[in-house]
Structure formats: structure tokens, C-alpha cells
Design an enzyme around this catalytic site. Sequence first.
Site, short mmCIF file in Angstrom:
data_model
loop_
_atom_site.label_atom_id
_atom_site.label_comp_id
_atom_site.label_asym_id
_atom_site.label_seq_id
_atom_site.Cartn_x
_atom_site.Cartn_y
_atom_site.Cartn_z
N PHE A 196 -14.11 -0.45 16.80
CA PHE A 196 -14.42 -0.13 18.21
C PHE A 196 -15.92 0.09 18.38
CE2 PHE A 196 -10.08 1.83 19.77
CZ PHE A 196 -9.51 0.58 19.73
N TYR A 222 0.84 -1.21 0.00
CA TYR A 222 0.00 0.00 0.00
C TYR A 222 0.87 1.25 0.00
CZ TYR A 222 -3.75 3.15 1.67
OH TYR A 222 -4.67 4.17 1.82
N ASP A 223 1.80 1.32 0.96
CA ASP A 223 2.60 2.55 1.11
C ASP A 223 3.41 2.85 -0.15
OD1 ASP A 223 1.70 1.89 3.63
OD2 ASP A 223 3.60 2.19 4.64
N GLU A 224 4.11 1.83 -0.64
CA GLU A 224 4.96 2.06 -1.82
C GLU A 224 4.11 2.21 -3.08
OE1 GLU A 224 7.82 2.98 -1.40
OE2 GLU A 224 8.94 1.79 0.03
N THR A 275 -0.84 6.91 18.26
CA THR A 275 -1.85 7.94 17.98
C THR A 275 -2.24 7.93 16.49
OG1 THR A 275 -0.23 9.66 17.49
CG2 THR A 275 -0.96 9.46 19.79
N ASP A 333 0.16 -1.34 23.14
CA ASP A 333 -0.20 -0.74 24.45
C ASP A 333 -1.26 0.34 24.30
OD1 ASP A 333 1.17 1.39 23.32
OD2 ASP A 333 2.86 1.31 24.70
N ASP A 355 3.19 -1.06 12.42
CA ASP A 355 2.08 -0.14 12.74
C ASP A 355 2.68 1.20 13.18
OD1 ASP A 355 -1.07 -0.84 13.64
OD2 ASP A 355 -0.22 0.95 14.54
P1 NAD Z 1 -12.81 1.73 0.55
O1 NAD Z 1 -12.17 0.40 0.62
O2 NAD Z 1 -14.12 1.93 1.24
O3 NAD Z 1 -12.96 2.23 -0.94
C1 NAD Z 1 -12.12 1.82 -1.99
C2 NAD Z 1 -13.00 1.52 -3.19
O4 NAD Z 1 -12.16 1.18 -4.30
C3 NAD Z 1 -13.92 0.33 -2.96
O5 NAD Z 1 -15.22 0.64 -3.39
C4 NAD Z 1 -13.31 -0.79 -3.80
O6 NAD Z 1 -14.26 -1.73 -4.22
C5 NAD Z 1 -12.69 0.01 -4.92
N1 NAD Z 1 -11.58 -0.69 -5.58
C6 NAD Z 1 -10.52 -1.30 -5.00
N2 NAD Z 1 -9.70 -1.82 -5.94
C7 NAD Z 1 -10.26 -1.52 -7.14
C8 NAD Z 1 -9.91 -1.78 -8.49
N3 NAD Z 1 -8.80 -2.47 -8.80
N4 NAD Z 1 -10.72 -1.32 -9.48
C9 NAD Z 1 -11.84 -0.63 -9.18
N5 NAD Z 1 -12.24 -0.36 -7.92
C10 NAD Z 1 -11.46 -0.80 -6.91
O7 NAD Z 1 -11.72 2.78 1.15
P2 NAD Z 1 -11.84 4.35 1.39
O8 NAD Z 1 -11.55 4.60 2.82
O9 NAD Z 1 -13.07 4.88 0.79
O10 NAD Z 1 -10.58 4.85 0.57
C11 NAD Z 1 -10.71 5.48 -0.71
C12 NAD Z 1 -9.37 6.01 -1.16
O11 NAD Z 1 -8.88 6.96 -0.22
C13 NAD Z 1 -8.30 4.93 -1.30
O12 NAD Z 1 -7.51 5.21 -2.42
C14 NAD Z 1 -7.49 5.09 -0.04
O13 NAD Z 1 -6.16 4.68 -0.22
C15 NAD Z 1 -7.58 6.58 0.22
N6 NAD Z 1 -7.39 6.90 1.64
C16 NAD Z 1 -8.40 6.70 2.53
C17 NAD Z 1 -8.17 7.00 3.88
C18 NAD Z 1 -9.24 6.83 4.93
O14 NAD Z 1 -8.95 7.07 6.11
N7 NAD Z 1 -10.46 6.47 4.61
C19 NAD Z 1 -6.93 7.48 4.30
C20 NAD Z 1 -5.93 7.62 3.33
C21 NAD Z 1 -6.18 7.35 2.01
N1 UDP Z 2 -6.21 -0.67 16.10
C1 UDP Z 2 -6.52 -1.15 17.36
N2 UDP Z 2 -7.55 -2.04 17.48
C2 UDP Z 2 -8.30 -2.43 16.42
C3 UDP Z 2 -7.99 -1.93 15.14
C4 UDP Z 2 -6.93 -1.06 15.00
O1 UDP Z 2 -5.87 -0.80 18.35
O2 UDP Z 2 -9.22 -3.23 16.62
C5 UDP Z 2 -5.11 0.29 15.95
C6 UDP Z 2 -4.08 -0.07 14.89
O3 UDP Z 2 -3.10 -0.92 15.45
C7 UDP Z 2 -3.54 1.29 14.53
C8 UDP Z 2 -4.74 2.22 14.71
O4 UDP Z 2 -5.67 1.50 15.50
O5 UDP Z 2 -2.52 1.68 15.42
C9 UDP Z 2 -5.42 2.62 13.40
O6 UDP Z 2 -5.65 1.44 12.66
P1 UDP Z 2 -6.46 1.45 11.29
O7 UDP Z 2 -6.41 0.03 10.80
O8 UDP Z 2 -7.78 2.08 11.48
O9 UDP Z 2 -5.65 2.41 10.32
P2 UDP Z 2 -4.11 2.68 10.03
O10 UDP Z 2 -3.92 4.09 10.43
O11 UDP Z 2 -3.24 1.76 10.83
O12 UDP Z 2 -3.97 2.46 8.56
#
Ligand code: NAD
Ligand code: UDP
Length: 308
Positions: free
Chosen positions: A189, A143-145, A208, A204, A270
Site C-alpha cells: 500500500f 507455510y501454515d502446516e 482484518t 471487499d 485468505d
Molecule cells: P523475510 O522474508 O524478510 O525473512 C526471512 C529470512 O529467511 C530471509 O532473509 C530469507 O532469505 C531467509 N531464509 C528463507 N529460507 C531460508 C533457508 N532455507 N535458509 C536460510 N535462510 C532462509 O520475513 P520476515 O518477515 O523477516 O519473517 C521472519 C520470520 O518471522 C519467518 O520465520 C516468518 O515466518 C516469521 N513471521 C513473520 C511475521 C511478520 O509479520 N513479519 C509474522 C509471522 C511470522
Molecule cells: N492485501 C490486500 N492488498 C494487497 C496485499 C494484501 O488487500 O495489495 C490483503 C490480503 O488479502 C490480506 C491482508 O491484506 O487479507 C494481509 O496480507 P499480507 O499478505 O500482508 O499478510 P497475511 O496476513 O495474509 O499473511
Amino acid sequence: MRYLVTGGAGFLGSHLCERLLLSGHSVIAMDDFSTGSPDNVRDLGSLGDFEILEWDVAVPFDVDVDGIFNLACPASPIQYQRNPTRTTKTSVLGAINSLELAKKLEIPVLQASTSEIYGDPRESPQSEEYWGNVNPIGIRACYDEGKRVAETLFLDYFREFSVDIRIARIFNTYGPRMALNDGRVVPQFITQALRGDPLTIYGDGEQTRSFCYVDDLISGFIALFLRAGEHRPINLGNPEPISMLDLASEVVDLTQSKSTITFMPLPLDDPLIREPDIERAKDVLDWAPLVDRSDGLLATIADIRQRV
Ligand code: NAD
Ligand code: UDP
């Protein structure tokens, strides 16, 4: 305007489609429904000109639109680690396919990037100037890369082909319509609290995150999209960090639950801290989050209560 929202049936995508429709635009939501759900977009047709296109963003596509929001990608650690090679392909090929269409049609394209590009940061808060601390071979790297390469591609399409790009670095966002089974901490949660199950704290619980309510995030997205000429990445998130222990007690209080907490191992890599520096978004977009965490959590609890 007619917009393409990839990942339009997901959590953020469905809220974005809804906001665009309510503003009078036409919307095509492209989604393969791998983590999103038809339920998220079932009612959107009643708001305006809305179309769902079932398609994998990693496969080239051609639709006639005035702008693209590229959100397609699994976002929760459980989901993106389930099929990691596919996650990277989705990020990288999805970015290329979105950029190619934007280049051909000469339209703006916004990339949903992430705070994960900062990895486990050694600086806090994280400003856009920080290059991050990412393990390139760990279990979060798909994901990150993938998202880092997508940013590289966006900037290179801008520099090489003058594509009109935007990059939103989204920090943890929550709200109604989050999937209950994807393990993200807020829905997890809340679901546990509503069921009276123990809340599972990983590690623990001192790590954050900074949680932004979805309505605020979508406002930031649209402000950025409309900001012609802003090609630099911009952090979008709520700058108020909270530990997972404190989040658990807030959720227990707001749900008036009798749940206890239980400790479980911290997942590998994490991040310990996540806190956005949002000065650039304030300056350039005149944007800052407005919704208090307690109000946002109450709205999310009300949504999840109907689904558990
Ligand atoms: P989500 O999983 O609810 O939505 C992702 C959507 O993309 C889903 O509907 C899934 O079916 C679709 N999808 C996945 N792979 C696909 C593919 N190959 N072709 C077509 N559709 C595909 O997640 P979200 O929280 O709504 O995230 C949306 C975007 O925002 C993502 O790119 C995510 O990386 C980014 N993002 C979200 C958050 C967050 O906190 N919600 C934080 C950082 C980045
Ligand atoms: N986390 C937790 N309990 C859970 C699910 C997640 O303590 O049941 C922690 C997780 O280890 C991380 C933070 O909550 O430190 C946020 O996790 P999330 O999966 O929501 O998103 P992230 O920011 O890690 O992508």
C-alpha cells in the site's frame, strides 16, 4: 553472549541482529538470501562482532553459540507459495537442525512461529489455547502446516530431550526494511501510494489484521528468549485490528497521496480476521506493544520513500 539468528538478513532478522549487537552481544546471521537482502545487514558490522554465514537452514549446521533464534523462512504469501515444497522443508528441517544444535550445545532456542497456525480462525481474539482452523491441503498450507509441525517438533524436543525452547507466535509485523516486492500489504500500500498508483484491495477489504511495529516485536522476542522456563507458545502482536479498507485510507492520508483504491479478487484461504489475545505475554513477559500505528506507519513510509 554469542547468538545465531537464522534468517538474519530478512526483515525481522536484521532488526533482531541489530538489537542484539546494540546490547553488546556477538551475532552470526545465517541466511540463504532467498527473500532477505545483504542490504539489510550491510551496516551491522559497524555495531559490533557480526558475521554473515550464507547457508540453507534445511542443511545441518554446527556453530558455537550461546543461543539460537530460528527465523529462516519466507514469510509473505507470494514468497512462500512460489516454491511451496521448499517452504515446508525450510520450516521442518530448519526446526530440526536448530533443535539438534540446541540439544548438542544445551542452549536455548526460539522459534519464530506465526498467527497463521490459527488459519482462518473461528474464535476472536485468538488465544494460545485455540487450536486453529487450517486448510491442510490449500495453497497456504506449506507455510501454515510447516510452522505447525515446527511447533510440534519444538514441544517434542522439550518433552523428549529437555531442550530449552521458546515459541513466539508472531502476528502481522511491519516496519522499515520490508521487501517492496513481496506483496505484504503494508509495504504494498505504501509503495502504491507513494507512486500515485491505485491501492489494490483484495476482496471487499473488510478482512482484518492487527499490525505490530517491528521495534515492539523485537522487544517481545528478547523478553521471551530471556524468560527461562517459558516453554509454552506466546502470542506477540498488536491487539488492535483494522480492516484493509481502513488501512488503505490511513496510508493514503499519511503519505498525502492522491491514489485511489481498486478492488481485486481475494486470494484463496485468505483469513477474514486476525487479532491476538496477548494476556499471556503481558502476564509472563510484562510486554505489550507501545508504538501507535500512525507513528509506525510514518517510520515505514520514510524508509520506503528512500527506496521507491
Ligand atoms: P523475510 O522474508 O524478510 O525473512 C526471512 C529470512 O529467511 C530471509 O532473509 C530469507 O532469505 C531467509 N531464509 C528463507 N529460507 C531460508 C533457508 N532455507 N535458509 C536460510 N535462510 C532462509 O520475513 P520476515 O518477515 O523477516 O519473517 C521472519 C520470520 O518471522 C519467518 O520465520 C516468518 O515466518 C516469521 N513471521 C513473520 C511475521 C511478520 O509479520 N513479519 C509474522 C509471522 C511470522
Ligand atoms: N492485501 C490486500 N492488498 C494487497 C496485499 C494484501 O488487500 O495489495 C490483503 C490480503 O488479502 C490480506 C491482508 O491484506 O487479507 C494481509 O496480507 P499480507 O499478505 O500482508 O499478510 P497475511 O496476513 O495474509 O499473511
